[in-house]
Motif scaffolding. Structure first.
Motif, PDB file in Angstrom:
ATOM      1  N   MET A   1       5.838  10.218  36.215  1.00 60.56           N
ATOM      2  CA  MET A   1       6.591  10.977  35.262  1.00 60.56           C
ATOM      3  C   MET A   1       7.815  10.160  34.860  1.00 60.56           C
ATOM      4  SD  MET A   1       8.592  14.608  35.720  1.00 60.56           S
ATOM      5  CE  MET A   1       7.180  15.412  36.389  1.00 60.56           C
ATOM      6  N   ARG A   2       8.095  10.111  33.595  1.00 63.32           N
ATOM      7  CA  ARG A   2       9.286   9.421  33.103  1.00 63.32           C
ATOM      8  C   ARG A   2      10.328  10.447  32.716  1.00 63.32           C
ATOM      9  NH1 ARG A   2       8.682   4.150  29.703  1.00 63.32           N
ATOM     10  NH2 ARG A   2       8.026   2.891  31.436  1.00 63.32           N
ATOM     11  N   LEU A   3      11.539  10.167  33.114  1.00 63.37           N
ATOM     12  CA  LEU A   3      12.656  11.034  32.758  1.00 63.37           C
ATOM     13  C   LEU A   3      13.747  10.192  32.134  1.00 63.37           C
ATOM     14  CD1 LEU A   3      12.939  13.107  36.056  1.00 63.37           C
ATOM     15  CD2 LEU A   3      11.869  13.819  33.928  1.00 63.37           C
ATOM     16  N   LYS A   4      14.432  10.741  31.187  1.00 63.38           N
ATOM     17  CA  LYS A   4      15.557  10.059  30.574  1.00 63.38           C
ATOM     18  C   LYS A   4      16.837  10.644  31.179  1.00 63.38           C
ATOM     19  CE  LYS A   4      17.647   8.787  26.235  1.00 63.38           C
ATOM     20  NZ  LYS A   4      17.603   8.871  24.789  1.00 63.38           N
ATOM     21  N   SER A   5      17.743   9.788  31.555  1.00 67.69           N
ATOM     22  CA  SER A   5      18.989  10.263  32.143  1.00 67.69           C
ATOM     23  C   SER A   5      20.172   9.556  31.493  1.00 67.69           C
ATOM     24  CB  SER A   5      18.995  10.016  33.654  1.00 67.69           C
ATOM     25  OG  SER A   5      18.979   8.637  33.930  1.00 67.69           O
ATOM     26  N   THR A   6      21.339  10.015  31.839  1.00 68.46           N
ATOM     27  CA  THR A   6      22.564   9.408  31.342  1.00 68.46           C
ATOM     28  C   THR A   6      23.610   9.480  32.444  1.00 68.46           C
ATOM     29  OG1 THR A   6      24.132   9.378  29.504  1.00 68.46           O
ATOM     30  CG2 THR A   6      23.498  11.537  30.332  1.00 68.46           C
ATOM     31  N   THR A   7      24.645   8.701  32.319  1.00 69.47           N
ATOM     32  CA  THR A   7      25.719   8.736  33.309  1.00 69.47           C
ATOM     33  C   THR A   7      26.728   9.821  32.922  1.00 69.47           C
ATOM     34  OG1 THR A   7      27.056   7.118  32.140  1.00 69.47           O
ATOM     35  CG2 THR A   7      25.498   6.266  33.799  1.00 69.47           C
ATOM     36  N   LEU A   8      27.490  10.242  33.896  1.00 71.19           N
ATOM     37  CA  LEU A   8      28.519  11.241  33.621  1.00 71.19           C
ATOM     38  C   LEU A   8      29.529  10.736  32.588  1.00 71.19           C
ATOM     39  CD1 LEU A   8      29.706  14.008  34.170  1.00 71.19           C
ATOM     40  CD2 LEU A   8      30.870  13.037  36.166  1.00 71.19           C
ATOM     41  N   PRO A   9      30.026   9.506  32.688  1.00 77.90           N
ATOM     42  CA  PRO A   9      30.954   9.033  31.656  1.00 77.90           C
ATOM     43  C   PRO A   9      30.344   9.055  30.252  1.00 77.90           C
ATOM     44  CG  PRO A   9      31.063   7.584  33.550  1.00 77.90           C
ATOM     45  CD  PRO A   9      29.909   8.516  33.776  1.00 77.90           C
ATOM     46  N   SER A  10      29.077   8.694  30.134  1.00 73.13           N
ATOM     47  CA  SER A  10      28.408   8.720  28.824  1.00 73.13           C
ATOM     48  C   SER A  10      28.270  10.141  28.306  1.00 73.13           C
ATOM     49  CB  SER A  10      27.027   8.084  28.921  1.00 73.13           C
ATOM     50  OG  SER A  10      27.128   6.719  29.243  1.00 73.13           O
ATOM     51  N   LEU A  11      27.925  11.064  29.181  1.00 72.70           N
ATOM     52  CA  LEU A  11      27.787  12.464  28.793  1.00 72.70           C
ATOM     53  C   LEU A  11      29.121  13.029  28.309  1.00 72.70           C
ATOM     54  CD1 LEU A  11      25.775  14.894  28.809  1.00 72.70           C
ATOM     55  CD2 LEU A  11      26.767  15.468  31.023  1.00 72.70           C
ATOM     56  N   LEU A  12      30.183  12.724  29.028  1.00 71.72           N
ATOM     57  CA  LEU A  12      31.510  13.197  28.623  1.00 71.72           C
ATOM     58  C   LEU A  12      31.895  12.625  27.256  1.00 71.72           C
ATOM     59  CD1 LEU A  12      33.364  12.868  32.039  1.00 71.72           C
ATOM     60  CD2 LEU A  12      32.702  14.999  30.912  1.00 71.72           C
ATOM     61  N   LYS A  13      31.583  11.355  27.046  1.00 79.38           N
ATOM     62  CA  LYS A  13      31.930  10.705  25.778  1.00 79.38           C
ATOM     63  C   LYS A  13      31.159  11.321  24.606  1.00 79.38           C
ATOM     64  CE  LYS A  13      32.296   6.178  23.623  1.00 79.38           C
ATOM     65  NZ  LYS A  13      32.114   4.737  23.783  1.00 79.38           N
ATOM     66  N   VAL A  14      29.865  11.523  24.786  1.00 79.74           N
ATOM     67  CA  VAL A  14      29.031  12.090  23.725  1.00 79.74           C
ATOM     68  C   VAL A  14      29.535  13.471  23.304  1.00 79.74           C
ATOM     69  CG1 VAL A  14      26.733  13.064  23.274  1.00 79.74           C
ATOM     70  CG2 VAL A  14      26.951  10.780  24.236  1.00 79.74           C
ATOM     71  N   HIS A  15      29.976  14.249  24.276  1.00 76.13           N
ATOM     72  CA  HIS A  15      30.438  15.607  23.987  1.00 76.13           C
ATOM     73  C   HIS A  15      31.953  15.684  23.799  1.00 76.13           C
ATOM     74  CE1 HIS A  15      26.518  17.429  24.434  1.00 76.13           C
ATOM     75  NE2 HIS A  15      26.325  16.631  25.468  1.00 76.13           N
ATOM     76  N   GLN A  16      32.596  14.520  23.736  1.00 77.06           N
ATOM     77  CA  GLN A  16      34.038  14.404  23.513  1.00 77.06           C
ATOM     78  C   GLN A  16      34.843  15.253  24.505  1.00 77.06           C
ATOM     79  OE1 GLN A  16      34.403  15.336  19.322  1.00 77.06           O
ATOM     80  NE2 GLN A  16      33.827  13.257  18.752  1.00 77.06           N
ATOM     81  N   LEU A  17      34.483  15.101  25.787  1.00 70.62           N
ATOM     82  CA  LEU A  17      35.159  15.814  26.862  1.00 70.62           C
ATOM     83  C   LEU A  17      36.016  14.839  27.664  1.00 70.62           C
ATOM     84  CD1 LEU A  17      32.097  17.914  28.057  1.00 70.62           C
ATOM     85  CD2 LEU A  17      34.024  18.716  26.663  1.00 70.62           C
ATOM     86  N   ASP A  18      37.133  15.305  28.154  1.00 73.99           N
ATOM     87  CA  ASP A  18      38.049  14.483  28.943  1.00 73.99           C
ATOM     88  C   ASP A  18      37.909  14.857  30.408  1.00 73.99           C
ATOM     89  OD1 ASP A  18      40.196  13.192  30.167  1.00 73.99           O
ATOM     90  OD2 ASP A  18      41.571  13.623  28.526  1.00 73.99           O
ATOM     91  N   GLU A  19      37.553  13.886  31.236  1.00 72.91           N
ATOM     92  CA  GLU A  19      37.355  14.160  32.660  1.00 72.91           C
ATOM     93  C   GLU A  19      38.606  14.730  33.335  1.00 72.91           C
ATOM     94  OE1 GLU A  19      38.322   9.716  32.389  1.00 72.91           O
ATOM     95  OE2 GLU A  19      37.005  11.087  31.329  1.00 72.91           O
ATOM     96  N   ARG A  20      39.765  14.481  32.768  1.00 69.59           N
ATOM     97  CA  ARG A  20      41.012  15.006  33.344  1.00 69.59           C
ATOM     98  C   ARG A  20      41.146  16.516  33.155  1.00 69.59           C
ATOM     99  NH1 ARG A  20      44.557  10.713  30.244  1.00 69.59           N
ATOM    100  NH2 ARG A  20      43.011  11.430  28.753  1.00 69.59           N
ATOM    101  N   ASP A  21      40.288  17.099  32.333  1.00 68.95           N
ATOM    102  CA  ASP A  21      40.289  18.553  32.136  1.00 68.95           C
ATOM    103  C   ASP A  21      39.517  19.288  33.242  1.00 68.95           C
ATOM    104  OD1 ASP A  21      41.761  18.321  29.810  1.00 68.95           O
ATOM    105  OD2 ASP A  21      39.990  18.328  28.510  1.00 68.95           O
ATOM    106  N   TYR A  22      38.907  18.533  34.145  1.00 73.10           N
ATOM    107  CA  TYR A  22      38.081  19.125  35.192  1.00 73.10           C
ATOM    108  C   TYR A  22      38.688  18.853  36.563  1.00 73.10           C
ATOM    109  CZ  TYR A  22      34.907  19.643  31.355  1.00 73.10           C
ATOM    110  OH  TYR A  22      34.366  19.992  30.147  1.00 73.10           O
ATOM    111  N   GLN A  23      38.503  19.796  37.463  1.00 71.86           N
ATOM    112  CA  GLN A  23      39.078  19.684  38.801  1.00 71.86           C
ATOM    113  C   GLN A  23      38.066  19.268  39.852  1.00 71.86           C
ATOM    114  OE1 GLN A  23      40.956  23.410  39.630  1.00 71.86           O
ATOM    115  NE2 GLN A  23      42.471  23.168  38.022  1.00 71.86           N
ATOM    116  N   ALA A  24      36.786  19.328  39.520  1.00 73.82           N
ATOM    117  CA  ALA A  24      35.787  19.058  40.547  1.00 73.82           C
ATOM    118  C   ALA A  24      34.479  18.546  39.960  1.00 73.82           C
ATOM    119  CB  ALA A  24      35.509  20.320  41.348  1.00 73.82           C
ATOM    120  N   LEU A  25      33.777  17.798  40.776  1.00 73.01           N
ATOM    121  CA  LEU A  25      32.392  17.413  40.515  1.00 73.01           C
ATOM    122  C   LEU A  25      31.589  18.009  41.670  1.00 73.01           C
ATOM    123  CD1 LEU A  25      30.136  15.778  39.113  1.00 73.01           C
ATOM    124  CD2 LEU A  25      30.817  13.828  40.543  1.00 73.01           C
TER     125      LEU A  25
END
Length: 64
Positions: A1-25
């Motif tokens: 099975m093939r799956l497509k994935s992305t990194t967290l930094p890429s996901l945040l960038k695509v959705h124009q989100l700032d990691e500093r707005d979050y308190q936890a992973l």
């Protein structure tokens, strides 16, 4: 099975989100938590809290 994935930094960038707005992973990725952490290195310093599963049972023998 093939799956497509992305990194967290890429996901945040695509959705124009700032990691500093979050308190936890919080992760529960069925054994791929280390891969998630490695892909998230550029944003980890901005997250004051990281929670992950640490399996200690036979099904995950040999995992990180």
């Amino acid at each position: 099975m093939r799956l497509k994935s992305t990194t967290l930094p890429s996901l945040l960038k695509v959705h124009q989100l700032d990691e500093r707005d979050y308190q936890a992973l919080i992760m529960d990725t069925q054994g791929s938590e280390l891969l998630v952490l490695k892909g998230a290195i550029p944003v980890l310093k901005a997250l004051p809290f990281i929670k992950t599963e640490v399996p200690d049972f036979e099904a995950y023998t040999g995992c990180c």
